[in-house]
Design a protein around this motif. Structure first.
Motif, PDB file in Angstrom:
ATOM      1  N   GLY A  87       0.820  -1.192   0.000  1.00 58.21           N
ATOM      2  CA  GLY A  87       0.000   0.000   0.000  1.00 58.21           C
ATOM      3  C   GLY A  87       0.864   1.257   0.000  1.00 58.21           C
ATOM      4  O   GLY A  87       2.066   1.221   0.273  1.00 58.21           O
ATOM      5  N   LYS A  88       0.225   2.387  -0.309  1.00 60.05           N
ATOM      6  CA  LYS A  88       0.960   3.651  -0.438  1.00 60.05           C
ATOM      7  C   LYS A  88       1.659   4.049   0.861  1.00 60.05           C
ATOM      8  O   LYS A  88       2.842   4.427   0.857  1.00 60.05           O
ATOM      9  CB  LYS A  88      -0.013   4.745  -0.869  1.00 60.05           C
ATOM     10  N   LEU A  89       0.950   3.984   1.990  1.00 62.00           N
ATOM     11  CA  LEU A  89       1.543   4.415   3.260  1.00 62.00           C
ATOM     12  C   LEU A  89       2.693   3.518   3.699  1.00 62.00           C
ATOM     13  O   LEU A  89       3.751   4.024   4.105  1.00 62.00           O
ATOM     14  CB  LEU A  89       0.472   4.480   4.346  1.00 62.00           C
ATOM     15  N   PRO A  90       2.536   2.200   3.676  1.00 62.85           N
ATOM     16  CA  PRO A  90       3.685   1.364   4.039  1.00 62.85           C
ATOM     17  C   PRO A  90       4.915   1.626   3.163  1.00 62.85           C
ATOM     18  O   PRO A  90       6.048   1.593   3.664  1.00 62.85           O
ATOM     19  CB  PRO A  90       3.158  -0.063   3.868  1.00 62.85           C
ATOM     20  N   ARG A  91       4.699   1.867   1.861  1.00 62.74           N
ATOM     21  CA  ARG A  91       5.852   2.161   0.996  1.00 62.74           C
ATOM     22  C   ARG A  91       6.562   3.434   1.457  1.00 62.74           C
ATOM     23  O   ARG A  91       7.798   3.509   1.483  1.00 62.74           O
ATOM     24  CB  ARG A  91       5.399   2.316  -0.466  1.00 62.74           C
ATOM     25  N   LYS A  92       5.775   4.450   1.846  1.00 66.13           N
ATOM     26  CA  LYS A  92       6.377   5.688   2.336  1.00 66.13           C
ATOM     27  C   LYS A  92       7.163   5.445   3.621  1.00 66.13           C
ATOM     28  O   LYS A  92       8.275   5.977   3.810  1.00 66.13           O
ATOM     29  CB  LYS A  92       5.297   6.740   2.559  1.00 66.13           C
ATOM     30  N   LYS A  93       6.612   4.630   4.517  1.00 65.21           N
ATOM     31  CA  LYS A  93       7.289   4.376   5.791  1.00 65.21           C
ATOM     32  C   LYS A  93       8.548   3.533   5.592  1.00 65.21           C
ATOM     33  O   LYS A  93       9.521   3.657   6.356  1.00 65.21           O
ATOM     34  CB  LYS A  93       6.332   3.699   6.779  1.00 65.21           C
ATOM     35  N   LEU A  94       8.549   2.697   4.554  1.00 61.85           N
ATOM     36  CA  LEU A  94       9.760   1.948   4.243  1.00 61.85           C
ATOM     37  C   LEU A  94      10.869   2.899   3.785  1.00 61.85           C
ATOM     38  O   LEU A  94      12.029   2.761   4.188  1.00 61.85           O
ATOM     39  CB  LEU A  94       9.474   0.904   3.157  1.00 61.85           C
ATOM     40  N   ARG A  95      10.520   3.871   2.968  1.00 59.78           N
ATOM     41  CA  ARG A  95      11.524   4.839   2.525  1.00 59.78           C
ATOM     42  C   ARG A  95      12.060   5.652   3.709  1.00 59.78           C
ATOM     43  O   ARG A  95      13.261   5.952   3.786  1.00 59.78           O
ATOM     44  CB  ARG A  95      10.925   5.763   1.465  1.00 59.78           C
ATOM     45  N   GLU A  96      11.187   5.997   4.639  1.00 57.05           N
ATOM     46  CA  GLU A  96      11.633   6.740   5.818  1.00 57.05           C
ATOM     47  C   GLU A  96      12.548   5.886   6.694  1.00 57.05           C
ATOM     48  O   GLU A  96      13.494   6.395   7.307  1.00 57.05           O
ATOM     49  CB  GLU A  96      10.423   7.221   6.625  1.00 57.05           C
ATOM     50  N   LEU A  97      12.276   4.598   6.734  1.00 59.93           N
ATOM     51  CA  LEU A  97      13.128   3.696   7.511  1.00 59.93           C
ATOM     52  C   LEU A  97      14.482   3.526   6.828  1.00 59.93           C
ATOM     53  O   LEU A  97      15.527   3.449   7.495  1.00 59.93           O
ATOM     54  CB  LEU A  97      12.434   2.344   7.684  1.00 59.93           C
ATOM     55  N   GLY A  98      14.468   3.450   5.507  1.00 55.10           N
ATOM     56  CA  GLY A  98      15.717   3.443   4.761  1.00 55.10           C
ATOM     57  C   GLY A  98      16.471   2.131   4.760  1.00 55.10           C
ATOM     58  O   GLY A  98      17.703   2.119   4.640  1.00 55.10           O
TER      59      GLY A  98
END
Length: 488
Positions: A87-98
């Motif tokens: 989903g869109k939000l998990p993908r964003k949080k993955l990028r923030e986690l790095g």
């Protein structure tokens, strides 16, 4: 705070969205709250591994991993699907986690191995299917054979949020977000969820109109207020204890010790002269051992604020039992436990139970008290019992229930399987007796006593998976501080 269905939880979220609160904001709050509570449970950083699906439940785990890494944890990620399917939000949080998902876990340097179960959330129905089932098996293998600890995000993956059914992940603790889910309160839900820890969200109101209340500091503020500076021992409660008999000295010692550690100002243990030598060296020096030819009369007539009756009385004479039953209905707050419950059942004298009594049966004792209710679901059985008798019932079990006629049943989320050893019930009785002596009503005293004892035993987990009753006693002070500071 009430348990909620999946639909009710989604309604709370939709109401928040209508007020302008974003799903991402709630996810960030949830993940940060989960991380804070995990750090309380596990003060020594170790390796935290997120097991994620493709929905927002996995997003909560990703946010939690980011905060844990900031607190010194080593983090890694196992994913059921490639990022393109998320989903869109998990993908964003993955990028923030790095970080990127890994095929194999990294070497663990020190501290606990913590697995964050973020595979499925409350919207999932049906059993775990591949590839989720494979990751669930991997977590189970690490838990069973490598000492890993599984922490479920909101509820264990595969558990139905409403019915509690499903071959779900077996978690050691569940960080339930916003409000506890109804499915976690049933038999399978209790077994799969482990310790249940609330992660409140400031932008979601606590629901309070259900048939089962989740007992926690956030929902019951004010039960342990700070003591006034001019406080003295007379204000702390006078507790009288009728406990112990030859061969059962420990029950009296544990009961008295827990009453003292829970804050009782004066503790008097009433015994016959022949039993005094058994207690002389074992009883804590702060307790007063009151010797008499009629300890029951002494306990009822000394002026105690509350009594604890029953632990370890099994080897007393029949005359003792008869004397106790003759006075049991007198108006003084009392915890009735263990052997005194068996005497009530054997004599068929449950009519002696009064509104100022708290009874604390384990399942076997409850079956003797009400054999016709033993086959019912626990919540239904508790409600049926208190509809017959005016007392407060604390029905022990993997998750204790506290019921009284006219009040919503309370569910205690603290404690763990390592408490399954003799003497824990004696400790609980002493704590409840102290709270009654300090002026709490039966349901408040029973529920808070269960919470404190369970939390005290959780504090002992750093020393190993088993907590003896004496360990629970020594950790009560820390549990009281946790309640006051809302640290669990």
């Amino acid at each position: 705070m009430s348990f909620v269905t999946g639909a009710a939880m989604r309604s709370l979220e939709e109401a928040a969205f209508a007020r302008g609160i974003s799903a991402e904001h709630l996810m960030d709050l949830a993940g940060a709250g989960i991380a804070r509570r995990l750090q309380v449970q596990f003060p020594l950083p170790g390796l935290a591994v997120g097991y994620v699906g493709k929905g927002n439940n996995g997003g909560d785990a990703l946010v939690a991993l980011r905060h844990l890494r900031g607190a010194g944890w080593q983090v890694a990620l196992r994913a059921a699907w490639p990022e393109s399917e998320w989903g869109k939000l998990p993908r964003k949080k993955l990028r923030e986690l790095g970080i990127e998902p890994v095929a194999d876990l990294p070497e663990q340097s020190s501290g606990p191995l913590l697995l964050l179960d973020g595979l499925l959330g409350i919207g999932a129905k049906g059993g775990l299917r591949e590839p989720l089932a494979g990751l669930a098996r991997e977590m189970a293998e690490l838990r069973e054979h490598h000492g890993a600890i599984i922490a479920a995000m909101d509820l264990p993956s595969g558990l139905d949020a409403d019915s509690g059914e499903g071959e779900a992940v077996t978690a050691d603790l569940t960080l339930t977000v916003g409000a506890p889910k109804q499915g976690m309160a049933g038999g399978n839900g209790v077994e799969r969820s482990g310790r249940i820890i609330l992660v409140p969200l400031k932008d979601l109101p606590l629901p309070g109109d259900g048939s089962l209340e989740f007992f926690c500091p956030e929902a019951f503020p004010g039960l342990l207020p700070p003591r006034r500076h001019e406080f003295h021992k007379g204000d702390s409660g006078r507790v009288g204890i009728l406990a112990g008999s030859p061969g059962m000295t420990g029950a009296a010692v544990l009961c008295a010790s827990s009453a003292l550690h829970a804050g009782a100002g004066l503790v008097g243990v009433h015994v016959e002269e022949s039993f005094l030598p058994h207690l002389a060296t074992a009883m804590p020096p702060e307790a007063m051992v009151r010797v008499s030819t009629d300890p029951v009369r002494s306990a009822f007539e000394t002026g105690h604020d509350a009594l604890v009756i029953g632990p370890g009385l099994g080897n007393t004479a029949r005359t003792y039992q008869a004397t106790l039953l003759a006075r049991l209905a007198e108006e003084i707050p009392a915890v009735i436990d263990a052997d005194s419950l068996n005497w009530l059942a054997a004599a068929g004298r449950l009519d002696l139970l009064r509104e100022w009594h708290v009874i604390t049966p384990h399942p076997g004792e409850f079956k003797r008290l009400a054999p016709d209710l033993a086959g019912m679901k626990r919540q239904e059985a508790a409600a049926a019992f208190v509809s017959r008798y005016p007392c407060t019932l604390l029905l022990k079990g993997a998750r204790s229930l506290v019921a009284k006629a006219g009040e919503v049943t309370r569910f205690n989320p603290t404690g763990h399987a390592g408490m399954a050893s003799g003497g824990q019930g004696d400790v609980l009785s002493g704590v409840i007796g102290t709270l009654l002596a300090q002026g709490l009503g039966g349901p408040d005293a029973a529920a808070l006593g269960a919470w404190l004892c369970g939390r005290a035993a959780e504090r002992c987990l750093g020393d190993g998976p088993v907590c003896l009753a004496s360990g629970t006693v020594l950790a009560l002070g820390g549990a009281m501080r946790d309640w006051a500071e809302r640290r669990r």
